[in-house]
Design a protein around this motif. Structure first.
Motif, PDB file in Angstrom:
ATOM      1  N   ASP A  26       6.341  31.696  46.604  1.00  0.00           N
ATOM      2  CA  ASP A  26       6.953  32.458  45.524  1.00  0.00           C
ATOM      3  C   ASP A  26       8.167  33.181  46.108  1.00  0.00           C
ATOM      4  N   ALA A  27       9.370  32.717  45.711  1.00  0.00           N
ATOM      5  CA  ALA A  27      10.595  33.256  46.296  1.00  0.00           C
ATOM      6  C   ALA A  27      10.766  34.752  45.981  1.00  0.00           C
ATOM      7  N   ALA A  28      10.331  35.190  44.820  1.00  0.00           N
ATOM      8  CA  ALA A  28      10.492  36.601  44.457  1.00  0.00           C
ATOM      9  C   ALA A  28       9.633  37.484  45.365  1.00  0.00           C
ATOM     10  N   GLY A  69       8.780  36.596  48.281  1.00  0.00           N
ATOM     11  CA  GLY A  69       9.448  36.465  49.578  1.00  0.00           C
ATOM     12  C   GLY A  69      10.549  37.494  49.728  1.00  0.00           C
ATOM     13  N   ARG A  70      11.319  37.680  48.680  1.00  0.00           N
ATOM     14  CA  ARG A  70      12.412  38.645  48.734  1.00  0.00           C
ATOM     15  C   ARG A  70      11.881  40.065  48.975  1.00  0.00           C
ATOM     16  N   ASP A 104      20.179  39.021  52.068  1.00  0.00           N
ATOM     17  CA  ASP A 104      20.483  37.661  51.603  1.00  0.00           C
ATOM     18  C   ASP A 104      20.435  36.647  52.744  1.00  0.00           C
ATOM     19  N   TYR A 124      13.149  24.934  53.938  1.00  0.00           N
ATOM     20  CA  TYR A 124      11.783  25.420  53.781  1.00  0.00           C
ATOM     21  C   TYR A 124      10.891  24.973  54.955  1.00  0.00           C
ATOM     22  N   ASP A 155       6.311  32.125  51.273  1.00  0.00           N
ATOM     23  CA  ASP A 155       7.170  32.875  50.351  1.00  0.00           C
ATOM     24  C   ASP A 155       8.564  33.110  50.944  1.00  0.00           C
ATOM     25  N   VAL A 156       8.622  33.568  52.209  1.00  0.00           N
ATOM     26  CA  VAL A 156       9.952  33.833  52.791  1.00  0.00           C
ATOM     27  C   VAL A 156      10.706  32.525  53.019  1.00  0.00           C
ATOM     28  N   TYR A 159      12.265  31.726  49.861  1.00  0.00           N
ATOM     29  CA  TYR A 159      13.357  32.665  49.566  1.00  0.00           C
ATOM     30  C   TYR A 159      14.594  32.357  50.423  1.00  0.00           C
ATOM     31  N   SER A 173      16.632  29.559  49.257  1.00  0.00           N
ATOM     32  CA  SER A 173      17.375  29.768  48.006  1.00  0.00           C
ATOM     33  C   SER A 173      18.665  30.563  48.221  1.00  0.00           C
ATOM     34  N   GLN A 174      18.885  31.078  49.446  1.00  0.00           N
ATOM     35  CA  GLN A 174      20.069  31.895  49.722  1.00  0.00           C
ATOM     36  C   GLN A 174      21.212  31.047  50.287  1.00  0.00           C
TER      37      GLN A 174
END
Lengths: 206, 224
Positions: free
Chosen positions: A30-32, A34-35, A49, A65, A99-100, A103, A106-107
């Motif tokens: 879950d990227a959120a 992770g953030r 970021d 990933y 998760d991280v 995330y 996605s950056q």
């Protein structure tokens, strides 16, 4: 004969159409979440970021990933050395690792603007063409023509030159050994001048 | 496509064992059975997985497997699966010396199955014809020698033979061909075919250059 030719053409078409086998695995995490973890535990060194504030800490933005997961597992298992990262990774759960990783993937990495422009021509030559006299393969062969990497080979584009130089040093000295010996061999074939040049070129890549 | 490959490969394994008998020179047996080679040959090859596994080779042999004329990196595109498999296994087993490449084809990097997959991928690629060529000054000599002494194994078009593990030599880089011929003649390529060594034993460098130039200009038929 014509049947063979047809099969050859059909097979070639198939090769173009199918995605790489590694792209088929569906990432979990879950990227959120992770953030949130990054904001609490990683931000000081890697930035929110993934484009860290200090060149001695690597950019992690845009890392694939699978690659991030592999590195965190290796820090946890002490198969990749780092006095800083080993204890940080050790306390992460598998869920947090995923998760991280999602995330970071996605950056977007931003290129470094403090490179030495005089080194770029040699750096580019090495990156795209290698050095066939000493047997250095083109970095592009594995890390991709644009430095984007893939699940097996890390993204390099936009990475800090200081970090790139430090990792190549670790490979050359046999301290980082999670590369199936390929980078260790390459690092030993590069001259000090070539290491600087290719590191600056990598940092400049968008 | 897969069925075609399997049939071709099974045929090759069988005749490989038979051919090894004709390749003896003293204690050395050419193309002797090797567990790793036999696994790679028997593997139900997957060219799509082979394309991914080939990534570690691209830095030297290039993405289209055209190699490099200047650096003596051979063209691999369109080479026979059997030849590719034998040569890779020979390098791993120390029968063919290639220190530049060896770390990238080690067992740590590639399984026998990966080798089979890569070979099936490379064999499907079209062989580029803009390869490095010689100066064209001794083509008549090259042609005469090739027709007399090489054609029975390497074929009219330089197409070799997948069944017999005879390499494609058409459109290969001139400098690479010349270097290999020198090494084969001088006994420096230890996995050579003894019968071929006999054929080129007496050749001078001029003749090897003429042959290399001629072979570099051979083009495989389109409907191979």
């Amino acid at each position: 004969m014509n049947g063979d030719k047809f099969r050859k053409i059909a097979a070639l078409a198939l090769l173009g159409a199918l995605p790489a086998a590694s792209a088929l695995a569906q990432p979990v995490g879950d990227a959120a979440r992770g953030r949130e973890l990054v904001e609490q535990n990683c931000i000081a060194c890697h930035g929110v970021d993934g484009n860290g504030p200090v060149p001695s800490f690597p950019k992690v933005a845009g890392l694939h990933y699978e690659y991030t997961i592999k590195q965190l597992h290796e820090f946890q298992g002490k198969r990749r050395p780092s006095e800083i990262m080993q204890p940080i990774a050790a306390v992460l759960t598998e869920q947090q690792v995923q998760d991280v990783a999602l995330y970071f993937a996605s950056q977007r990495a931003v290129p470094v603007d403090t490179v030495d422009a005089s080194l770029l021509p040699l750096g580019r030559k090495l990156y795209e063409d290698g050095n066939s006299d000493s047997g250095v393969p083109a970095c592009a062969g594995c890390h991709g023509t644009e430095g984007r990497g893939n699940a097996r080979f890390p993204r390099l584009a936009g990475q800090f030159q200081e970090y790139v130089v430090a990792q190549i040093q670790q490979f050359a000295e046999g301290k980082r050994t999670n590369d199936k010996r390929m980078m260790q061999v390459i690092a030993n074939r590069l001259t000090a001048e070539e290491v600087q040049a290719v590191a600056h070129y990598i940092a400049s890549m968008p | 496509m897969k069925r075609f490959l399997i049939v071709a490969l099974t045929g090759a394994v069988l005749s490989g064992a038979a051919l090894a008998q004709q390749g003896k020179a003293g204690d050395y047996v050419w193309n002797a059975p090797d567990p790793e080679k036999d696994r790679a040959l028997a593997h139900k090859a997957d060219p799509v997985a082979g394309k991914v596994a080939y990534e570690v080779c691209r830095g030297c042999h290039r993405a289209d497997a055209s190699g490099r004329a200047d650096a003596i990196y051979p063209q691999l595109a369109g080479q026979h699966t059997t030849v590719l498999i034998k040569q890779l296994v020979d390098v791993r087993a120390g029968r063919r010396h290639n220190p530049k490449m060896e770390p990238f084809v080690s067992a740590e990097v590639l399984s026998a199955e990966d080798i089979g997959n890569i070979a099936s991928y490379l064999a499907l690629l079209p062989t580029p014809t803009n390869n490095g060529k010689g100066d064209g000054s001794k083509l008549a000599l090259g042609e005469r020698l090739y027709r007399e002494n090489c054609v029975r194994c390497h074929g009219n078009y330089g197409e070799g033979s997948a069944q017999a593990f005879y390499p494609v030599v058409a459109s290969q880089h001139y400098e690479y061909l010349f270097k290999e011929l020198q090494m084969i003649r001088d006994g420096e390529r230890r996995n050579s075919y003894p019968e071929m060594v006999q054929v080129i034993k007496g050749y001078g460098d001029d003749e090897l250059r003429a042959l290399s130039d001629y072979m570099s200009r051979l083009v495989l038929p389109a409907n191979r």
